[in-house]
Design a protein around this motif. Structure first.
Motif, PDB file in Angstrom:
ATOM      1  N   ALA A  90      11.049  -1.233  -7.300  1.00 40.70           N
ATOM      2  CA  ALA A  90       9.646  -1.638  -7.444  1.00 40.70           C
ATOM      3  C   ALA A  90       9.190  -1.355  -8.877  1.00 40.70           C
ATOM      4  CB  ALA A  90       8.764  -0.887  -6.456  1.00 40.70           C
ATOM      5  N   ASN A  91       8.328  -2.217  -9.407  1.00 37.52           N
ATOM      6  CA  ASN A  91       7.836  -2.042 -10.772  1.00 37.52           C
ATOM      7  C   ASN A  91       6.566  -1.194 -10.825  1.00 37.52           C
ATOM      8  OD1 ASN A  91       9.247  -4.790 -10.503  1.00 37.52           O
ATOM      9  ND2 ASN A  91       9.380  -4.313 -12.676  1.00 37.52           N
ATOM     10  N   GLU A  92       5.751  -1.302  -9.778  1.00 37.19           N
ATOM     11  CA  GLU A  92       4.496  -0.551  -9.711  1.00 37.19           C
ATOM     12  C   GLU A  92       4.289  -0.082  -8.280  1.00 37.19           C
ATOM     13  OE1 GLU A  92       2.272   0.276 -12.044  1.00 37.19           O
ATOM     14  OE2 GLU A  92       3.102  -0.843 -13.726  1.00 37.19           O
ATOM     15  N   TYR A  93       3.456   0.951  -8.137  1.00 37.70           N
ATOM     16  CA  TYR A  93       3.211   1.535  -6.816  1.00 37.70           C
ATOM     17  C   TYR A  93       1.731   1.838  -6.724  1.00 37.70           C
ATOM     18  CZ  TYR A  93       4.265   4.556  -2.775  1.00 37.70           C
ATOM     19  OH  TYR A  93       4.353   5.120  -1.527  1.00 37.70           O
ATOM     20  N   LEU A  94       1.018   1.137  -5.860  1.00 37.96           N
ATOM     21  CA  LEU A  94      -0.422   1.325  -5.684  1.00 37.96           C
ATOM     22  C   LEU A  94      -0.692   1.807  -4.267  1.00 37.96           C
ATOM     23  CD1 LEU A  94      -1.717  -1.982  -7.347  1.00 37.96           C
ATOM     24  CD2 LEU A  94      -1.473   0.267  -8.412  1.00 37.96           C
ATOM     25  N   THR A  95      -1.605   2.765  -4.116  1.00 34.09           N
ATOM     26  CA  THR A  95      -1.934   3.263  -2.791  1.00 34.09           C
ATOM     27  C   THR A  95      -3.277   2.701  -2.330  1.00 34.09           C
ATOM     28  OG1 THR A  95      -2.873   5.269  -3.767  1.00 34.09           O
ATOM     29  CG2 THR A  95      -0.607   5.395  -2.976  1.00 34.09           C
ATOM     30  N   LYS A  96      -3.357   2.492  -1.012  1.00 34.14           N
ATOM     31  CA  LYS A  96      -4.587   2.003  -0.387  1.00 34.14           C
ATOM     32  C   LYS A  96      -5.556   3.176  -0.252  1.00 34.14           C
ATOM     33  CE  LYS A  96      -1.924  -1.287   2.329  1.00 34.14           C
ATOM     34  NZ  LYS A  96      -1.411  -1.611   3.659  1.00 34.14           N
ATOM     35  N   PRO A  97      -6.840   2.977  -0.248  1.00 36.60           N
ATOM     36  CA  PRO A  97      -7.479   1.666  -0.345  1.00 36.60           C
ATOM     37  C   PRO A  97      -7.309   1.078  -1.748  1.00 36.60           C
ATOM     38  CG  PRO A  97      -9.147   3.383  -0.407  1.00 36.60           C
ATOM     39  CD  PRO A  97      -7.820   4.061  -0.162  1.00 36.60           C
ATOM     40  N   ILE A  98      -7.092  -0.212  -1.780  1.00 35.35           N
ATOM     41  CA  ILE A  98      -6.867  -0.865  -3.058  1.00 35.35           C
ATOM     42  C   ILE A  98      -8.182  -1.140  -3.759  1.00 35.35           C
ATOM     43  CG2 ILE A  98      -4.717  -1.961  -2.353  1.00 35.35           C
ATOM     44  CD1 ILE A  98      -6.464  -4.612  -2.283  1.00 35.35           C
ATOM     45  N   GLN A  99      -8.111  -1.226  -5.056  1.00 34.93           N
ATOM     46  CA  GLN A  99      -9.256  -1.638  -5.858  1.00 34.93           C
ATOM     47  C   GLN A  99      -8.861  -2.954  -6.525  1.00 34.93           C
ATOM     48  OE1 GLN A  99     -10.601   1.475  -8.411  1.00 34.93           O
ATOM     49  NE2 GLN A  99     -10.972   2.868  -6.707  1.00 34.93           N
ATOM     50  N   ALA A 100      -9.673  -3.973  -6.291  1.00 35.31           N
ATOM     51  CA  ALA A 100      -9.352  -5.317  -6.768  1.00 35.31           C
ATOM     52  C   ALA A 100      -9.057  -5.332  -8.263  1.00 35.31           C
ATOM     53  CB  ALA A 100     -10.490  -6.280  -6.440  1.00 35.31           C
TER      54      ALA A 100
END
Length: 130
Positions: free
Chosen positions: A102-112
């Protein structure tokens, strides 16, 4: 004619898919395809060309980590950027996803705005003026 970017969203939650589509529609010249689980995502990513994939980890049928591993094993897909979007915020989950490719890892809740920033960076697009 300007080239269109193609993004695949692999997420089992219809609500989360809608949120991601809503955020990503702010990117110019972008087509978005949705997949409801890892197996659906694998079928779509191997049947068509995508410039970016957003992948959840916890999904039925096939989880996102398995999907990332299979994508990275496919020669034609090994350079496609992948962003993990998940509720799993533990360091070990992040490290495992990044180790799989994976190139990036974002956690929820997401921010647009964060999703847009990451997508623009990986697609190498400029912010739209609208």
């Amino acid at each position: 004619m300007e080239r269109r970017n193609r993004i695949l969203i692999v997420e089992d939650s219809p609500t989360m898919r809608q949120l991601l589509v809503f955020a990503l529609k702010r990117l110019r010249n972008t087509d978005i395809t949705e997949a409801q689980d890892g197996m659906d995502g694998l079928r779509k990513v191997t049947a068509d060309d995508y410039d970016l994939a957003l992948v959840d980890i916890n999904m039925p049928v096939m989880d996102g980590l398995k999907l990332i591993s299979l994508i990275r094993d496919e020669e034609s897909l090994k350079d496609m950027p992948i962003v993990v979007i998940t509720t799993e915020g533990a360091d070990e989950d992040r490290e495992r996803a990044l180790a799989l490719g994976a190139n990036e890892y974002l956690t929820k809740p997401i921010q647009a705005n964060k999703v847009l920033q990451v997508a623009r960076g990986l697609l190498k697009t400029e912010p739209s003026s609208s």
